[in-house]
Write a protein that holds these residues in place. Structure first.
Motif: not given
Length: 240
Positions: A100-115
């Motif tokens: 509780v109070g912890g942080v998650a950071i997401f960096m995810s491909p959204t466009n142009g990353y075929l396969d």
């Protein structure tokens, strides 16, 4: 904790400020060193196998080992969720790792990353899911990747108009990542599967989500210039 190895992963100062870590001044710093400087005395690596040196072996698409629930103050996904067969389960497990109070950071491909992976993650998934689960959304924006037509530009995500904005976003950000950070609170829900915001306001009963609940604007976090819907350029600008 990181999902997968991050020996070559870098984070910029704005992201860390948005998550409450401000005890250093370097603009770009190797992630493990960042964690040491802000006081983390243990850095764990979670992966599906130990081939990159992970010390926690866990398939994020499978039920989480209860021993790891609530063990982390910070979890960084530097590009793992898109490789999981069940991305919603993987996100759920990532959140379960947090105290509780912890942080998650997401960096995810959204466009142009075929396969590149099984999935490309649209920012609406992160916003709709975390909003409905009751997490504090610290920031959410789309950033051109180093291989895009624009490699120094970000888009402040506040929802988009279907089709017209999609075309302009695709032209402006042909290769892009979504950046999102959330903080776990004491009253988060579990197991929710949201209806996409674009459609939820058209259903009965209507569900409206408030974009002002995002704590920081992209301009306060991103390390590059930020545009909004009105600034997007049309595909006609890119005739070869």
């Amino acid at each position: 904790m990181t999902l997968g190895a991050v020996d070559d992963a870098y984070v910029h100062l704005g992201i860390l400020k948005g998550c409450g870590f401000t005890q250093f001044t370097e603009d770009r710093t190797e992630f493990k060193e960042v964690l040491r400087r802000v006081g983390f005395d243990r850095i764990s690596f979670l992966d599906v196998s130990d081939f990159e040196g992970a010390d926690i072996i866990q398939d994020l698409s499978a039920p989480l080992d209860p021993a790891y629930a609530g063990c982390a103050d910070l979890v960084l996904d530097n590009g793992t969720i898109e490789h999981c067969a069940d991305p919603l389960k993987a996100i759920e497990n990532t959140l379960s790792l947090l105290k509780v109070g912890g942080v998650a950071i997401f960096m995810s491909p959204t466009n142009g990353y075929l396969d590149h992976g099984f999935w490309q993650i649209s920012p609406t998934l992160y916003f709709d899911l975390f909003y409905d689960l009751g997490y504090e959304i610290l920031f959410l924006y789309v950033r051109a990747s180093n291989w895009g037509r624009f490699d120094k530009l970000a888009f402040d995500y506040k929802g988009i108009s279907m089709h017209s904005d999609q075309d302009r976003l695709g032209a402006t950000f042909p290769r892009a990542l979504t950046y999102c950070a959330v903080r776990k609170t004491s009253n988060n829900a579990t197991g929710i599967r949201p209806i996409q915001s674009f459609y939820s306001v058209r259903h009965t009963p209507r569900v409206f989500r408030d974009f002002t609940k995002i704590k920081y604007a992209a301009s306060e976090i991103a390390d590059v210039p930020v545009v909004n819907n009105r600034d997007l350029v049309g595909p006609e600008n890119f005739v070869e």
